[in-house]
Design a protein around this motif. Sequence first.
Motif, mmCIF file in Angstrom:
data_model
loop_
_atom_site.group_PDB
_atom_site.id
_atom_site.type_symbol
_atom_site.label_atom_id
_atom_site.label_comp_id
_atom_site.label_asym_id
_atom_site.label_seq_id
_atom_site.Cartn_x
_atom_site.Cartn_y
_atom_site.Cartn_z
ATOM 1 N N ALA A 1 0.814 -1.209 0.000
ATOM 2 C CA ALA A 1 0.000 0.000 0.000
ATOM 3 C C ALA A 1 0.854 1.269 0.000
ATOM 4 N N ALA A 2 2.128 1.163 0.426
ATOM 5 C CA ALA A 2 3.012 2.330 0.466
ATOM 6 C C ALA A 2 4.399 1.918 -0.009
ATOM 7 N N PRO A 3 5.143 2.823 -0.612
ATOM 8 C CA PRO A 3 6.484 2.469 -1.094
ATOM 9 C C PRO A 3 7.466 2.306 0.045
ATOM 10 N N PRO A 4 8.476 1.452 -0.124
ATOM 11 C CA PRO A 4 9.537 1.369 0.883
ATOM 12 C C PRO A 4 10.305 2.679 0.907
ATOM 13 N N GLY A 5 10.614 3.176 2.084
ATOM 14 C CA GLY A 5 11.235 4.492 2.196
ATOM 15 C C GLY A 5 12.733 4.465 2.350
ATOM 16 N N ALA A 6 13.372 3.353 1.998
ATOM 17 C CA ALA A 6 14.800 3.203 2.274
ATOM 18 C C ALA A 6 15.682 3.989 1.310
ATOM 19 N N VAL A 7 15.180 4.329 0.127
ATOM 20 C CA VAL A 7 15.974 5.026 -0.881
ATOM 21 C C VAL A 7 15.187 6.235 -1.357
ATOM 22 N N ALA A 8 15.848 7.386 -1.389
ATOM 23 C CA ALA A 8 15.181 8.605 -1.839
ATOM 24 C C ALA A 8 15.013 8.580 -3.356
#
Length: 239
Positions: free
Chosen positions: A164-171
């Motif tokens: 439901a949401a993107p992984p936030g590990a990489v900008a």
Amino acid sequence: AGPARVGSYRTNIYTDFYAAVDVIAWDNCLDQSFWFLFRAENIGLAQTTGYVLNYNPQQASGGRGQLQINRVSGEQPTGTIGVANITLDPGRRYRFVLTAVGSDFTARVYDLADLTLPLASFTATDSFSSKGIVALFNLYRGNTLTDPNAGRGDITFDNFFAAAAPPGAVAPPGTPHSVPGMPQVVNRVPLSRANFHPFTNGISFTATTLSTNRIDQAASRMLLNGEDVWPNVKSSGSS
């Protein structure tokens, strides 16, 4: 019931979502389209509705490839809402990323060897369908039944992911590697495919596993114009 097609999906229903998948092999000579069916409902012959993000290696003139986002109703395309011309090399591996937020869709395709910057990126806006499943599909586009390749598709997907949401590990514009804990470069100077970079500014980058896994610097290499220059690289940080 129309052209040959095949799909695979989970039953999760998404409104906003992030989806990604690796494409590691396909037959570039076939008149086929493949990738994501999304916000899809009523899956079945002559009744599927939603959208497709598809790549066809023979879509554009001159035998070139093209990416499209198309609206689908009753399993029939009813309008193209986004396009990017790009010809992918079947000898390389790619990662496709699709995000949907409200009525806005963003599609990106990366070379799996460089996840810092997409090879192509485009957006589309449409409010025809607000929710549904996310699927992988393959569609034979030809209509000549005497063609020896009639009805054929050939595509290998790997490492499918949807949430439901993107992984936030990489900008952004980078994206995480499809294998958790795999070392990857998350930024670099100069940017990928940049021109006229002053050599006095040097080259710099950050490599990480996005986890507690460490990178073995003794086993690392940096190829510049085909030569390993790692012994001359100045590094810092935990290995």
